[in-house]
Design a protein around this motif. Structure first.
Motif, short mmCIF file in Angstrom:
data_model
loop_
_atom_site.label_atom_id
_atom_site.label_comp_id
_atom_site.label_asym_id
_atom_site.label_seq_id
_atom_site.Cartn_x
_atom_site.Cartn_y
_atom_site.Cartn_z
N HIS A 1 46.07 44.33 41.26
CA HIS A 1 44.73 44.92 41.17
C HIS A 1 44.16 44.91 39.76
N GLU A 2 44.96 45.25 38.76
CA GLU A 2 44.46 45.32 37.38
C GLU A 2 44.07 43.94 36.84
N MET A 3 44.69 42.89 37.37
CA MET A 3 44.43 41.51 36.97
C MET A 3 44.65 41.27 35.47
N PRO B 1 46.99 41.34 46.59
CA PRO B 1 45.85 41.72 45.73
C PRO B 1 45.94 43.17 45.25
N GLU C 1 39.62 54.12 38.11
CA GLU C 1 39.95 52.69 38.06
C GLU C 1 38.69 51.85 38.27
N HIS C 2 38.89 50.55 38.47
CA HIS C 2 37.78 49.63 38.73
C HIS C 2 38.08 48.87 40.02
N GLY C 3 37.13 48.06 40.47
CA GLY C 3 37.34 47.24 41.66
C GLY C 3 37.63 48.04 42.91
N GLU C 4 36.92 49.18 43.06
CA GLU C 4 37.23 50.08 44.17
C GLU C 4 36.96 49.45 45.53
N ASN C 5 35.88 48.66 45.63
CA ASN C 5 35.56 48.06 46.93
C ASN C 5 36.66 47.10 47.38
N ARG C 6 37.12 46.26 46.47
CA ARG C 6 38.20 45.32 46.80
C ARG C 6 39.48 46.09 47.14
N PHE C 7 39.76 47.13 46.37
CA PHE C 7 40.97 47.92 46.60
C PHE C 7 40.96 48.52 48.01
#
Length: 491
Positions: A147-149, A143, A101-107
């Motif tokens: 997550h995928e936005m 959030p 996936e992406h945005g791992e830090n936010r996740f």
């Protein structure tokens, strides 16, 4: 041990997760070590507190009529223990899943913060504290749902927020009545003033019903369940979090508090209020199972299964007796462990098949992913209620206790449990059988040739959970005896 120590496992993951926005990890390995360190440290703190339980209440903030306060009582022990065991395994699983996936830090920042928030719900000493952390839970998980936005993620997030805020408004009204006619503190048996409630019993029953359906939004009671299947667009660790560990259990836990520790069963038992909430629980049991059978999308099928199984717990709770509470807690424990396995298997399938989401696409994959489908089969049998496995013990506890009541709704609930068990067998085996026994002449698609079981992190999480579920089944008598003592306030 001082009660103020209860604040540590609440603050540690909240602050640790928030710090990831200020000082993000430089690489994947650094982030994984950091997140697992905070998660395991929190679980160890919880274990220490459960082993050496502090007596008394930690008042963090006193505002006169309301207090932000934490306490570890019998009911808290059950919820906190579930969280402490499952969260580190969910994090380990997430490390492998989120590499796709992406945005791992936010996740992982919000995922870590959510752990502390849910522990705040578990440790809440009064309705105000529970409500505060309950609202924070919505903000921390929103959030994650979005997550995928993309369009689906934003729609699911808006739906989740709308449902949650509406439910919170009803729960707030109920809390105001509690404050006016008694105390917000949680006391087994209820905490309403016997003097103030005289002549206002029906008003308070209305307030209880509002609170039941308000918190029932997160517990996915029909017809307030719509957000849960939609939230399946989130990454699988999030849907596992929503459906098995944190969010839905927070709703169930809040209803148990409201029923047994705030309004009290003496006010509710044998009244129209009990009949109303029990009727909705019974309807939801059958509705959720019937809808699960219709779904061809795997995560949606499991979502509706959650809708049904949560109302098993609520049905036990609405029996409004110590035995009903013990049976409800038993299924809460069992469902948490079993359902997280099923969602983890669904996530493994999504990762390994490059996001094939529908059940018919998994036909014949049993030979390609024997561990994943073997674990899925094991968890399915536990959910159906095959003897020796824990699902049988928890369902038997609810049904046998309900059968003792001279109440047609309770008997209808027993019938609903039987119908749901049959439907559960159909919708779970509807995934397993085609995977291991494809139709004659089935042509394996080209993409399936390279499909294998996932990496060691996912597999380790699944196998450890299977061992724990088996242990719950073999120790079902011990578990139920402990939960009976919890329901009586003796633990």
């Amino acid at each position: 041990m001082s009660p103020i120590m209860l604040l540590l496992p609440v603050l540690l993951p909240i602050l640790g997760g928030a710090a990831m926005f200020v000082l993000p990890a430089q690489n994947t390995k650094q982030r994984e070590v950091y997140v697992q360190l905070f998660t395991c440290a929190t679980s160890i703190l919880v274990a220490v507190l459960l082993w050496n339980r502090p007596s008394g209440t930690a008042v963090v903030l006193d505002m006169g009529n309301v207090q932000l306060a934490l306490r570890l009582d019998s009911l808290s022990v059950v919820f906190a223990a579930i969280l402490a065991v499952l969260w580190p395994l969910a994090v380990l699983y997430s490390f492998e899943y989120m590499r796709h996936e992406h945005g791992e830090n936010r996740f992982f920042a919000f995922f870590t913060m959510t752990y502390g928030v849910v522990l705040g719900i578990a440790f809440a000493a009064n309705a105000f504290t529970l409500y505060l952390f309950y609202e924070l839970l919505t903000l921390c998980t929103l959030p994650l749902v979005m997550h995928e936005m993309d369009g689906q993620g934003r729609f699911a997030g808006k739906k989740y927020l709308a449902y949650s805020m509406s439910g919170a408004a009803l729960a707030f009204i109920s809390m105001i009545f509690l404050m006016q006619y008694g105390s917000l503190d949680f006391v087994l048996g209820g905490n309403l003033s016997k003097i103030l409630t005289v002549g206002h019993e029906n008003t308070l029953r209305i307030a209880f019903v509002l609170g039941f359906f308000g918190f029932g939004v997160k517990a996915a009671i029909w017809p307030l369940h719509g957000w849960l299947p939609s939230a399946g667009v989130a990454p699988t660790p999030v849907t596992a979090l929503l459906h098995a560990v944190a969010v839905v259990n927070a709703g169930v836990f809040a209803i148990l508090r409201l029923t047994y520790y705030s309004y009290g069963t003496n006010l509710l038992q044998g009244t129209w209020a009990q009949d109303l909430v029990m009727a909705f629980a019974v309807i939801t049991i059958v509705y959720g199972s019937a809808m699960a059978l219709r779904m061809q999308h795997l995560k949606r099928r499991l979502a509706y299964s959650t809708v049904s199984n949560l109302s098993y717990i609520l049905f036990g709770a609405t029996l409004m007796s110590p035995g009903g509470l013990a049976a409800a807690l038993c299924h809460m424990v069992v469902h948490s462990f079993v359902k997280i396995i099923l969602f983890f298997c669904a996530g493994a399938l999504l990762c390994q098949t490059h996001h094939k989401e529908y059940i018919f696409e998994y036909e014949g994959l049993g030979k390609r992913m024997p561990i994943t489908f073997g674990v899925f089969t094991f968890a399915s049998m536990a959910l159906i209620g095959i003897p020796i496995l824990p699902g049988f013990a928890s369902k038997w506890a609810i049904a046998s206790h309900a059968a003792m009541y001279n109440n047609p709704l309770a008997w209808a609930g027993v019938a609903a449990l039987m119908i749901s068990a049959l439907l559960t067998g159909l919708y779970q085996m509807g995934v397993v059988v085609p995977a291991f026994f494809p139709r004659k002449g089935h042509q394996e698609p080209d993409w399936a040739v390279s499909v294998t079981d996932p990496g060691w992190r996912m597999v380790a999480s699944l196998l450890v959970l299977c061992v724990l579920v088996l242990a719950l089944g073999l120790g079902a008598d011990w578990l139920y005896s402990v939960l009976t003592r919890v329901a009586a306030g003796l633990v």
